[in-house]
Design a protein around this motif. Sequence first.
Motif, mmCIF file in Angstrom:
data_model
loop_
_atom_site.group_PDB
_atom_site.id
_atom_site.type_symbol
_atom_site.label_atom_id
_atom_site.label_comp_id
_atom_site.label_asym_id
_atom_site.label_seq_id
_atom_site.Cartn_x
_atom_site.Cartn_y
_atom_site.Cartn_z
ATOM 1 N N LYS A 259 0.345 -1.254 0.209
ATOM 2 C CA LYS A 259 0.123 0.276 0.355
ATOM 3 C C LYS A 259 0.750 1.367 0.039
ATOM 4 N N LEU A 260 2.182 1.010 1.162
ATOM 5 C CA LEU A 260 2.536 2.631 0.862
ATOM 6 C C LEU A 260 3.163 2.428 -0.083
ATOM 7 N N ILE A 263 1.489 3.963 -2.770
ATOM 8 C CA ILE A 263 1.421 5.455 -2.621
ATOM 9 C C ILE A 263 2.802 5.963 -3.954
ATOM 10 N N GLU A 266 3.219 6.877 -7.104
ATOM 11 C CA GLU A 266 2.284 7.737 -7.391
ATOM 12 C C GLU A 266 3.102 9.193 -7.739
ATOM 13 N N LYS A 267 3.382 9.293 -6.305
ATOM 14 C CA LYS A 267 4.261 10.494 -6.300
ATOM 15 C C LYS A 267 6.298 10.391 -6.582
ATOM 16 N N TRP A 278 7.708 10.860 5.457
ATOM 17 C CA TRP A 278 6.089 10.825 6.940
ATOM 18 C C TRP A 278 6.779 10.637 8.361
ATOM 19 N N ASP A 312 -2.997 15.813 1.003
ATOM 20 C CA ASP A 312 -3.282 14.533 0.725
ATOM 21 C C ASP A 312 -2.656 13.543 0.937
ATOM 22 N N ASP A 313 -1.513 13.690 0.881
ATOM 23 C CA ASP A 313 -0.676 12.545 0.961
ATOM 24 C C ASP A 313 -0.243 11.781 2.450
ATOM 25 N N GLN A 316 -3.115 8.967 2.866
ATOM 26 C CA GLN A 316 -3.619 8.686 2.961
ATOM 27 C C GLN A 316 -2.085 7.524 3.475
ATOM 28 N N VAL A 317 -0.996 8.337 3.457
ATOM 29 C CA VAL A 317 0.101 8.166 4.293
ATOM 30 C C VAL A 317 -1.192 7.134 6.196
#
Length: 342
Positions: A259-260, A263, A266-267, A278, A312-313, A316-317
């Motif tokens: 999952k991470l 994300i 996407e970045k 994070w 938003d990031d 999500q995290v």
Amino acid sequence: MTSTATIRTPSSAVVVNKIGHGLMSMTWQVVAPKSDEECFETIKAGVDSLPNGVKMFLNGGEFYGPENHMTANLDMLSRFFEKYPDYTKKTFLSVKGGTKANERVLDGSAANTTRSVNAVIERLRGKKKLDLFECARVDPKVPLEETIGVLAEFVKEGKIGSIGMSEVRAETLLRGHKIHPIAAVEIEVSPWEYGPEQQAVIKAAKENNIAVVAYSPIGRGFLSGEIKKFEDIPETDLRRYFPRFHPDNFDKNFDIVNKLSAIAKEKNVTPAQLSIAWVSSLGDHIVPIPGSSRKDRTLENLAGNNVKLTADDLKQVNEVIDNATFVGNRYPGDQKAAFLWG
């Protein structure tokens, strides 16, 4: 512009890079430690990547070595600073100690704390000042006032620059801070280690101008996604002994990595950089110290300083973390024997 943090010592406020460098893996190996050439190249590359005036937070240990040479980490650092004396001013050196000589047995007594600090200073051979000393754990058999009282004398005498604490609860941190100003507290923080204890320490440290040194921000490499199954871990790697890496637990814990990683993709950053960014985002007083013995990995980790997480990031995290379930303890064996959250 490079993000920085401030370590407030009794004599000055030291500006360090927001991401530091953990050195344990360079010398604490099941087999022979890394060569000086590889260690030196890695340390230099990290320091050289920083702007002028910003120091690299280096984290070493008195017992970061194999059974037959536990002081290997300190000896390596002494040789590094002897060969590259200009780097003494470019680095802030923190060393963990507080165990018995040539043993990984906790002893916070005045006598052993004195021995430990003197041993670290002796091993450094005057090549680099000990900027911060921290006992690796709090000894429950010894009053905190005794241990920190000894360290306060070393600060007063100018033999060490400041005092740190490690693996402590918020209440213990505040008790120690009342005895003598604590410059930094070291705790494990990552997307798979962020519970009430971490949150309380981070809050207490913020309120008292104490830096938080966050070790294992990539979950000992698990969250990098590069290790996809237990068999990917070399037979000589210490992580084979950690419960969360065990075959019965590995696949269950790998869900958060997937999952991470999505994300991070996407970045256009690596999962390791996302995890480090994070952890860094949890406060301007937090200094993640990912461990590395390789130049390329160190530079990748430090590039996490350039990752900007939007609201938003972070949402999500945080959703991934809040919904994650982990199997296995933080450390092998008896968790009480590990003296976690002292």
